[in-house]
Write a protein that holds these residues in place. Structure first.
Motif, PDB file in Angstrom:
ATOM      1  N   THR A  74       0.741  -1.397   0.236  1.00  0.00           N
ATOM      2  CA  THR A  74       0.063  -0.013   0.013  1.00  0.00           C
ATOM      3  C   THR A  74       0.747   1.264   0.036  1.00  0.00           C
ATOM      4  N   ILE A  75       0.445   2.176  -0.889  1.00  0.00           N
ATOM      5  CA  ILE A  75       1.262   3.568  -0.813  1.00  0.00           C
ATOM      6  C   ILE A  75       0.283   4.450  -0.504  1.00  0.00           C
ATOM      7  N   HIS A  81      -4.258  10.484  -0.057  1.00  0.00           N
ATOM      8  CA  HIS A  81      -4.670   9.422  -1.249  1.00  0.00           C
ATOM      9  C   HIS A  81      -3.917   8.088  -1.037  1.00  0.00           C
ATOM     10  N   GLN A  82      -4.558   7.015  -1.551  1.00  0.00           N
ATOM     11  CA  GLN A  82      -4.023   5.713  -1.199  1.00  0.00           C
ATOM     12  C   GLN A  82      -4.134   4.740  -2.031  1.00  0.00           C
ATOM     13  N   ALA A  83      -3.068   3.914  -2.666  1.00  0.00           N
ATOM     14  CA  ALA A  83      -3.097   2.972  -3.532  1.00  0.00           C
ATOM     15  C   ALA A  83      -2.956   1.688  -2.704  1.00  0.00           C
ATOM     16  N   THR A  84      -4.263   1.188  -2.733  1.00  0.00           N
ATOM     17  CA  THR A  84      -4.430  -0.125  -1.828  1.00  0.00           C
ATOM     18  C   THR A  84      -3.740  -1.307  -2.151  1.00  0.00           C
ATOM     19  N   ALA A  85      -3.022  -2.076  -1.411  1.00  0.00           N
ATOM     20  CA  ALA A  85      -2.513  -3.474  -1.681  1.00  0.00           C
ATOM     21  C   ALA A  85      -3.606  -4.583  -1.653  1.00  0.00           C
ATOM     22  N   SER A  86      -3.692  -5.388  -2.456  1.00  0.00           N
ATOM     23  CA  SER A  86      -4.412  -6.490  -2.177  1.00  0.00           C
ATOM     24  C   SER A  86      -3.673  -7.882  -2.845  1.00  0.00           C
ATOM     25  N   GLN A  87      -2.515  -8.078  -2.498  1.00  0.00           N
ATOM     26  CA  GLN A  87      -1.787  -8.967  -3.490  1.00  0.00           C
ATOM     27  C   GLN A  87      -2.532 -10.222  -3.448  1.00  0.00           C
ATOM     28  N   THR A  88      -2.577 -10.898  -4.737  1.00  0.00           N
ATOM     29  CA  THR A  88      -3.172 -11.955  -4.913  1.00  0.00           C
ATOM     30  C   THR A  88      -2.075 -13.012  -5.511  1.00  0.00           C
ATOM     31  N   ASP A  89      -2.464 -14.432  -5.706  1.00  0.00           N
ATOM     32  CA  ASP A  89      -1.257 -15.439  -5.867  1.00  0.00           C
ATOM     33  C   ASP A  89      -1.415 -15.686  -7.517  1.00  0.00           C
ATOM     34  N   GLY A 282      -4.466  -3.720  -5.677  1.00  0.00           N
ATOM     35  CA  GLY A 282      -3.009  -3.475  -6.287  1.00  0.00           C
ATOM     36  C   GLY A 282      -2.431  -4.881  -6.034  1.00  0.00           C
ATOM     37  N   SER A 283      -1.551  -5.404  -7.270  1.00  0.00           N
ATOM     38  CA  SER A 283      -1.001  -6.695  -6.945  1.00  0.00           C
ATOM     39  C   SER A 283       0.086  -6.707  -8.204  1.00  0.00           C
TER      40      SER A 283
END
Length: 300
Positions: A74-75, A81-89, A282-283
């Motif tokens: 996440t940034i 403002h946020q660029a959200t992390a949601s890392q998937t496989d 975001g991934s």
């Protein structure tokens, strides 16, 4: 001789489906590989691109040492403002001009992966007018136009151990269209850094330093931070936006881009566009070459 996954560069499609999965457990990797092999063999009527998240790829990479790359983090900008992390496989991208074939492929993929991987995101994209975003601006106008340039931007070089593979970044953006369309056309063009009708970049003093073009058309040590964008708009009655999708030869280019957009580079400016759109996922993934993918999916 290796070849990139062909679907990365096939540009004739008008219908797109992005599927992001998380593994149900580490122990299901062998089962996942078998099921992906079936998907790869069966889904032939549409373009299919497969990418693997960093943790999964390190487990299955047949090349040693394994390719190391980071997950999306996440940034947050100084303005919140946020660029959200949601890392998937697992990343699966289906695209075609044939809507029925897309649906059939989608249902088959989901059926195969049921119980092994959990669907974390499904996004239905489409080509809008002459490759425009729902804001009305042309999307991807800075892409290399020739295939050689697209390959150079997107693919790891021939002397790399994982040559003709590509680093993928995916983000689902939710647009605030009502807010954006309250702007005059001139203000919208100042936000993007391009004219709306014909997508001509603004020049000189007419180009704001915080425009989207200014924040994303970057050089580091005189090297243009090019990537090959394949983003797609999506829309339903409740939500509209853009699934940002890009392929790149260097993962650090994504971080450079995000830092510039979110006010974390030296000048501290934020991209004006993030006032009108939120990145809610975001991934990062790695799309191996066609030959390396076949090796990974070999169940013999």
């Amino acid at each position: 001789m290796t070849h990139p996954q062909a679907g990365i560069f096939e540009a004739s499609s008008s219908q797109f489906r992005v599927l992001e999965y998380k593994l149900t457990a580490d122990q299901v990797v062998d089962s996942l590989i078998k099921k992906l092999a079936i998907i790869k063999k069966t889904v032939t009527d549409v373009e299919l691109v497969i990418g693997f998240g960093p943790a999964l790829w390190q487990q299955i990479d047949p090349i040693k040492p394994a390719l190391q790359f980071s997950q999306f983090n996440t940034i947050t900008s100084p303005k919140g403002h946020q660029a959200t992390a949601s890392q998937t496989d697992l990343f699966i991208w289906l695209h075609s001009q044939n809507h029925d074939a897309i649906i059939e492929a989608l249902l088959f993929v989901q059926q195969q992966l049921e119980g092994t991987a959990t669907l974390a995101l499904a996004c239905d994209g489409f080509k809008y007018r002459d490759n425009r975003d729902l804001t009305g601006f042309v999307d991807g106008s800075a892409n290399p136009q020739q295939l050689a340039g697209q390959h150079q931007a997107a693919l790891l070089a021939n002397d790399h151990s994982h040559h003709n593979g590509s680093f993928i970044m995916g983000q689902q953006w939710v647009h605030k269209l009502a807010k954006f369309h309250q702007l005059s056309t001139h203000q919208q063009e100042q936000t993007f850094g391009r004219t709306k009708a014909d997508s001509i970049e603004l020049e000189g003093d007419a180009m704001p330093a915080d425009s989207h073009v200014s924040r994303t058309d970057l050089k580091v040590n005189d090297i243009a931070q090019k990537m090959y964008r394949r983003s797609m708009p999506y829309a339903n009655a409740n939500q509209q936006g853009l699934y940002f999708l890009a392929f790149c030869c260097d993962l650090t280019r994504y971080q450079t881009l995000l830092n510039s957009m979110y006010g974390l580079s030296d000048d501290g400016l934020c991209d004006r566009l993030i006032d009108f759109s939120d990145a809610i996922t975001g991934s990062f993934w790695f799309a191996p070459s066609e030959e390396l993918l076949q090796t990974v999916l070999s169940t013999d």
